[in-house]
Design a protein around this motif. Structure first.
Motif, PDB file in Angstrom:
ATOM      1  N   PHE A  34      11.376  12.707   4.518  1.00  0.00           N
ATOM      2  CA  PHE A  34      10.612  11.837   3.614  1.00  0.00           C
ATOM      3  C   PHE A  34      10.836  12.170   2.142  1.00  0.00           C
ATOM      4  O   PHE A  34      10.173  11.594   1.278  1.00  0.00           O
ATOM      5  CB  PHE A  34       9.126  11.925   3.951  1.00  0.00           C
ATOM      6  CG  PHE A  34       8.733  11.078   5.124  1.00  0.00           C
ATOM      7  CD1 PHE A  34       8.388   9.745   4.956  1.00  0.00           C
ATOM      8  CD2 PHE A  34       8.725  11.610   6.402  1.00  0.00           C
ATOM      9  CE1 PHE A  34       8.026   8.958   6.037  1.00  0.00           C
ATOM     10  CE2 PHE A  34       8.364  10.835   7.499  1.00  0.00           C
ATOM     11  CZ  PHE A  34       8.016   9.493   7.313  1.00  0.00           C
ATOM     12  N   LYS A  35      11.731  13.088   1.850  1.00  0.00           N
ATOM     13  CA  LYS A  35      12.010  13.470   0.460  1.00  0.00           C
ATOM     14  C   LYS A  35      12.334  12.248  -0.394  1.00  0.00           C
ATOM     15  O   LYS A  35      13.287  11.517  -0.121  1.00  0.00           O
ATOM     16  CB  LYS A  35      13.183  14.464   0.436  1.00  0.00           C
ATOM     17  CG  LYS A  35      13.628  14.897  -0.931  1.00  0.00           C
ATOM     18  CD  LYS A  35      14.766  15.907  -0.835  1.00  0.00           C
ATOM     19  CE  LYS A  35      16.016  15.307  -0.224  1.00  0.00           C
ATOM     20  NZ  LYS A  35      17.123  16.283  -0.128  1.00  0.00           N
ATOM     21  N   ASP A  36      11.482  12.004  -1.400  1.00  0.00           N
ATOM     22  CA  ASP A  36      11.686  10.916  -2.369  1.00  0.00           C
ATOM     23  C   ASP A  36      11.767   9.529  -1.735  1.00  0.00           C
ATOM     24  O   ASP A  36      12.350   8.602  -2.319  1.00  0.00           O
ATOM     25  CB  ASP A  36      12.936  11.178  -3.219  1.00  0.00           C
ATOM     26  CG  ASP A  36      12.769  12.372  -4.149  1.00  0.00           C
ATOM     27  OD1 ASP A  36      11.642  12.583  -4.639  1.00  0.00           O
ATOM     28  OD2 ASP A  36      13.754  13.096  -4.369  1.00  0.00           O
ATOM     29  N   VAL A  37      11.158   9.357  -0.545  1.00  0.00           N
ATOM     30  CA  VAL A  37      11.094   8.027   0.060  1.00  0.00           C
ATOM     31  C   VAL A  37      10.039   7.213  -0.689  1.00  0.00           C
ATOM     32  O   VAL A  37       8.871   7.605  -0.769  1.00  0.00           O
ATOM     33  CB  VAL A  37      10.748   8.099   1.565  1.00  0.00           C
ATOM     34  CG1 VAL A  37      10.459   6.713   2.134  1.00  0.00           C
ATOM     35  CG2 VAL A  37      11.901   8.742   2.334  1.00  0.00           C
ATOM     36  N   ASN A  61       7.651  13.616  -4.169  1.00  0.00           N
ATOM     37  CA  ASN A  61       6.508  13.018  -3.464  1.00  0.00           C
ATOM     38  C   ASN A  61       5.910  13.963  -2.428  1.00  0.00           C
ATOM     39  O   ASN A  61       5.197  13.521  -1.520  1.00  0.00           O
ATOM     40  CB  ASN A  61       6.937  11.717  -2.783  1.00  0.00           C
ATOM     41  CG  ASN A  61       8.031  11.932  -1.741  1.00  0.00           C
ATOM     42  OD1 ASN A  61       8.827  12.875  -1.855  1.00  0.00           O
ATOM     43  ND2 ASN A  61       8.075  11.086  -0.736  1.00  0.00           N
ATOM     44  N   LEU A  62       6.189  15.270  -2.534  1.00  0.00           N
ATOM     45  CA  LEU A  62       5.847  16.208  -1.474  1.00  0.00           C
ATOM     46  C   LEU A  62       4.957  17.347  -1.977  1.00  0.00           C
ATOM     47  O   LEU A  62       5.059  17.772  -3.121  1.00  0.00           O
ATOM     48  CB  LEU A  62       7.127  16.826  -0.890  1.00  0.00           C
ATOM     49  CG  LEU A  62       8.244  15.863  -0.488  1.00  0.00           C
ATOM     50  CD1 LEU A  62       9.496  16.646  -0.126  1.00  0.00           C
ATOM     51  CD2 LEU A  62       7.810  14.984   0.677  1.00  0.00           C
ATOM     52  N   GLU A  63       4.077  17.829  -1.085  1.00  0.00           N
ATOM     53  CA  GLU A  63       3.288  19.032  -1.329  1.00  0.00           C
ATOM     54  C   GLU A  63       3.299  19.863  -0.049  1.00  0.00           C
ATOM     55  O   GLU A  63       3.298  19.319   1.058  1.00  0.00           O
ATOM     56  CB  GLU A  63       1.833  18.682  -1.671  1.00  0.00           C
ATOM     57  CG  GLU A  63       1.654  17.910  -2.966  1.00  0.00           C
ATOM     58  CD  GLU A  63       1.687  18.793  -4.199  1.00  0.00           C
ATOM     59  OE1 GLU A  63       1.607  20.041  -4.033  1.00  0.00           O
ATOM     60  OE2 GLU A  63       1.779  18.252  -5.313  1.00  0.00           O
ATOM     61  N   LYS A 101       0.843  -1.191   0.000  1.00  0.00           N
ATOM     62  CA  LYS A 101       0.000   0.000   0.000  1.00  0.00           C
ATOM     63  C   LYS A 101       0.885   1.250   0.000  1.00  0.00           C
ATOM     64  O   LYS A 101       1.980   1.256   0.536  1.00  0.00           O
ATOM     65  CB  LYS A 101      -0.909   0.026   1.233  1.00  0.00           C
ATOM     66  CG  LYS A 101      -2.067  -0.961   1.180  1.00  0.00           C
ATOM     67  CD  LYS A 101      -3.016  -0.712   2.337  1.00  0.00           C
ATOM     68  CE  LYS A 101      -4.299  -1.528   2.201  1.00  0.00           C
ATOM     69  NZ  LYS A 101      -4.118  -2.925   2.511  1.00  0.00           N
ATOM     70  N   GLU A 102       0.364   2.313  -0.610  1.00  0.00           N
ATOM     71  CA  GLU A 102       1.057   3.598  -0.558  1.00  0.00           C
ATOM     72  C   GLU A 102       0.662   4.313   0.733  1.00  0.00           C
ATOM     73  O   GLU A 102      -0.488   4.252   1.168  1.00  0.00           O
ATOM     74  CB  GLU A 102       0.679   4.458  -1.763  1.00  0.00           C
ATOM     75  CG  GLU A 102       1.458   5.762  -1.835  1.00  0.00           C
ATOM     76  CD  GLU A 102       1.205   6.517  -3.134  1.00  0.00           C
ATOM     77  OE1 GLU A 102       2.174   6.763  -3.874  1.00  0.00           O
ATOM     78  OE2 GLU A 102       0.040   6.841  -3.410  1.00  0.00           O
ATOM     79  N   ILE A 103       1.617   4.982   1.362  1.00  0.00           N
ATOM     80  CA  ILE A 103       1.362   5.689   2.612  1.00  0.00           C
ATOM     81  C   ILE A 103       1.260   7.182   2.327  1.00  0.00           C
ATOM     82  O   ILE A 103       2.183   7.788   1.780  1.00  0.00           O
ATOM     83  CB  ILE A 103       2.485   5.430   3.639  1.00  0.00           C
ATOM     84  CG1 ILE A 103       2.636   3.925   3.897  1.00  0.00           C
ATOM     85  CG2 ILE A 103       2.190   6.149   4.949  1.00  0.00           C
ATOM     86  CD1 ILE A 103       3.853   3.573   4.731  1.00  0.00           C
ATOM     87  N   ALA A 104       0.119   7.769   2.707  1.00  0.00           N
ATOM     88  CA  ALA A 104      -0.087   9.209   2.570  1.00  0.00           C
ATOM     89  C   ALA A 104       0.109   9.847   3.943  1.00  0.00           C
ATOM     90  O   ALA A 104      -0.642   9.578   4.872  1.00  0.00           O
ATOM     91  CB  ALA A 104      -1.491   9.495   2.051  1.00  0.00           C
ATOM     92  N   ALA A 113      -4.181  16.285  -4.017  1.00  0.00           N
ATOM     93  CA  ALA A 113      -2.753  15.945  -3.985  1.00  0.00           C
ATOM     94  C   ALA A 113      -2.527  14.458  -4.230  1.00  0.00           C
ATOM     95  O   ALA A 113      -1.505  14.056  -4.805  1.00  0.00           O
ATOM     96  CB  ALA A 113      -2.152  16.358  -2.648  1.00  0.00           C
ATOM     97  N   LEU A 114      -3.495  13.645  -3.795  1.00  0.00           N
ATOM     98  CA  LEU A 114      -3.375  12.190  -3.970  1.00  0.00           C
ATOM     99  C   LEU A 114      -3.942  11.728  -5.313  1.00  0.00           C
ATOM    100  O   LEU A 114      -3.949  10.522  -5.609  1.00  0.00           O
ATOM    101  CB  LEU A 114      -4.086  11.468  -2.827  1.00  0.00           C
ATOM    102  CG  LEU A 114      -3.505  11.680  -1.427  1.00  0.00           C
ATOM    103  CD1 LEU A 114      -4.370  10.993  -0.372  1.00  0.00           C
ATOM    104  CD2 LEU A 114      -2.074  11.172  -1.357  1.00  0.00           C
TER     105      LEU A 114
END
Length: 496
Positions: free
Chosen positions: A155-158, A187-189, A135-138, A493-494
């Motif tokens: 979390f940059k580009d994790v 992957n950031l906003e 699963k993707e984590i938001a 964003a998602l």
């Protein structure tokens, strides 16, 4: 080691599940079912070790579903020498007469949040492999300034994660804002809200506990998690540095094994000082916890009266990371003080949600006052403290650390308590250059980056390169929304 919820003590989840989930389904916060004990001989033994070894020792007692190899991978990568400018990671500096600054800001974003948020991505991704199936984590974050940048950097580009950070549009320093809106990472906003930190934090909590929204995310193989200190994975690393500070005092023969110390923490959301309290529950000898607030003194009043009342004016101060009237982590302390009575906690926080206030029992108030002293100061006193400490001891502190120093000196004068004391220094003075420069007589009419240069010259200290270099970084994020638009912003964003 399993974890219960402050609002459902029958809930039992693993450390990995608690870290991935962030908050319990009914809105409670995860807490360990018991506190492992650390013997004084163990502290003496790890005093000769480095920060990584100390962290592995303490964290291993809580993260029992991590293998030693997994834990070593997480910790050794989080606290690499190329990420922290201090050899000791969390540096303890003796300022004067039994007063020690625990400098927690030598990480990549120059704030104490790095101590946890460099580690959390490793803990979260390791945990996800255990309890999630692809699963993707938001990750949603509400920030009063420092958490946002530290989380973004961590979390940059994790892989497997997306992060959205909300910050109060007029509630952070210029440098804090510049750090966030120039953040790199695909992957950031980052989004400003028209409101204060409490609005941002309340909005994020409401999104977390929205069942219909959770179901919609599940349809797209996405789960929510948090990087705020409501997440146990954010809180548990902070326990480590209080043990480490005690180890340094032992190592440098400043105290004898078993000798009690005091701990002073400038706090808004109560997570940092709660971590110190948890360290005491594990065996760290602490005599008094001194809780320092700015003009948003809801915690000072609570410790004195047992009444928590957020129905009061909200002040925008020069110590913005403490501009908070809803202290989320206080719930964990209340749960402990009520002997883990989840029904009592639920009733209190339902009342807080309904009326904006609650009152603890006389017995609980007495228990809190046995452990904690609360004090506060205003902006003018904060500036005077920065000036006094700099002129007398050649030590430059930021606007939050200065609040802690002022409240501690008031406590010491009031009580006559001369116990050796560790003061949590939570941010580099260069994150709040305008206020610090004004306090020591510098020119604040120039732009932010000229102010950084002048503060460096005036104080004879070196400006952190990661702040000085912000001048050349392009702005990536300019969005500003009403607080009621937060959920829609998250969905957009998602890509939902």
């Amino acid at each position: 080691m399993l974890y219960n919820s402050t609002r459902n003590n029958q809930a039992e989840v693993s450390a990995a599940q608690a870290i991935v989930q962030g908050i319990s389904k009914e809105g409670g916060l995860f807490v360990p079912e018991s506190f492992p004990q650390v013997a004084m001989e163990d502290l003496v033994a790890i005093s000769s070790k480095g920060y990584v070894e100390r962290a592995e020792f303490i964290l291993g007692k809580f993260l029992t579903d991590f293998t030693p190899e997994e834990l070593h991978h997480c910790v050794s990568n989080a606290y690499r020498a190329d990420k922290f400018s201090s050899d000791s990671t969390a540096e303890l500096v003796h300022i004067y007469s039994g007063r020690y600054m625990l400098e927690l800001w030598h990480g990549p974003t120059c704030a104490f949040k790095d101590m946890a948020l460099q580690l959390l991505p490793y803990l979260l991704t390791t945990s996800a492999k255990k309890v999630l199936s692809d699963k993707e984590i938001a990750i949603l974050v509400a920030t009063s300034g420092d958490t946002g940048k530290a989380a973004l950097e961590g979390f940059k580009d994790v892989e497997g994660t997306k992060m959205l950070v909300f910050y109060p549009e007029d509630g952070v320093s210029n440098i804090q804002k510049k750090q966030m809106v120039t953040q790199e990472g695909n992957n950031l906003e980052v989004c400003a809200i028209k409101g204060n930190f409490d609005d941002a934090q309340t909005g994020v909590k409401q999104i977390f506990t929205d069942k219909a929204l959770a179901e919609k995310l599940a349809e797209h193989n996405i789960v929510f998690s948090s990087a705020n200190s409501i997440n146990w994975g954010r809180l548990v690393p902070q326990i480590v540095y209080y043990f480490s500070a005690y180890c340094d005092l032992l190592k440098n023969e400043q105290i004898q094994p078993g000798e009690a110390i005091n701990v002073v923490v400038p706090t808004g959301n109560f997570g940092n000082i709660l971590s110190a309290y948890y360290a005491k529950k594990m065996g760290l000898p602490v005599q008094k916890f001194i809780c320092a607030s700015n003009e948003n003194n809801v915690l000072t009043d609570f410790i004195a009266t047992g009444i928590y009342d957020r129905n009061r004016p909200f002040h925008t101060t020069i110590s913005p990371s403490m501009d908070i009237l809803i202290s989320s982590n206080l719930e964990r302390l209340i749960y402990d003080m009520y002997d883990r009575d989840d029904k009592a906690v639920s009733a209190l926080f339902d009342q807080l949600a309904k009326d904006g206030r609650y009152e603890v029992s006389d017995a609980v108030k007495a228990k809190i006052q046995q452990e904690f002293y609360g004090g506060c100061c205003d902006d003018e006193q904060t500036k005077q403290t920065i000036q006094h400490v700099f002129e007398k001891y050649s030590y430059l502190c930021d606007t939050h650390t200065a609040v802690a120093v002022k409240v501690y000196e008031d406590y010491r004068e009031k009580t006559g308590d001369t116990t050796k004391t560790v003061i949590a220094s939570t941010a580099s003075p260069y994150k709040f250059t305008n206020s610090v420069l004004a306090a020591i007589g510098g020119d604040t009419t120039v732009d932010d980056f000229t102010q950084i240069e002048e503060l460096s010259k005036l104080s004879n200290t070196e400006a952190p390169i990661q702040l000085a270099s912000l001048k050349e970084k392009p702005v990536r994020f300019t969005q500003s929304i009403e607080k009621l638009e937060m959920e829609a912003t998250v969905l957009k964003a998602l890509g939902l």
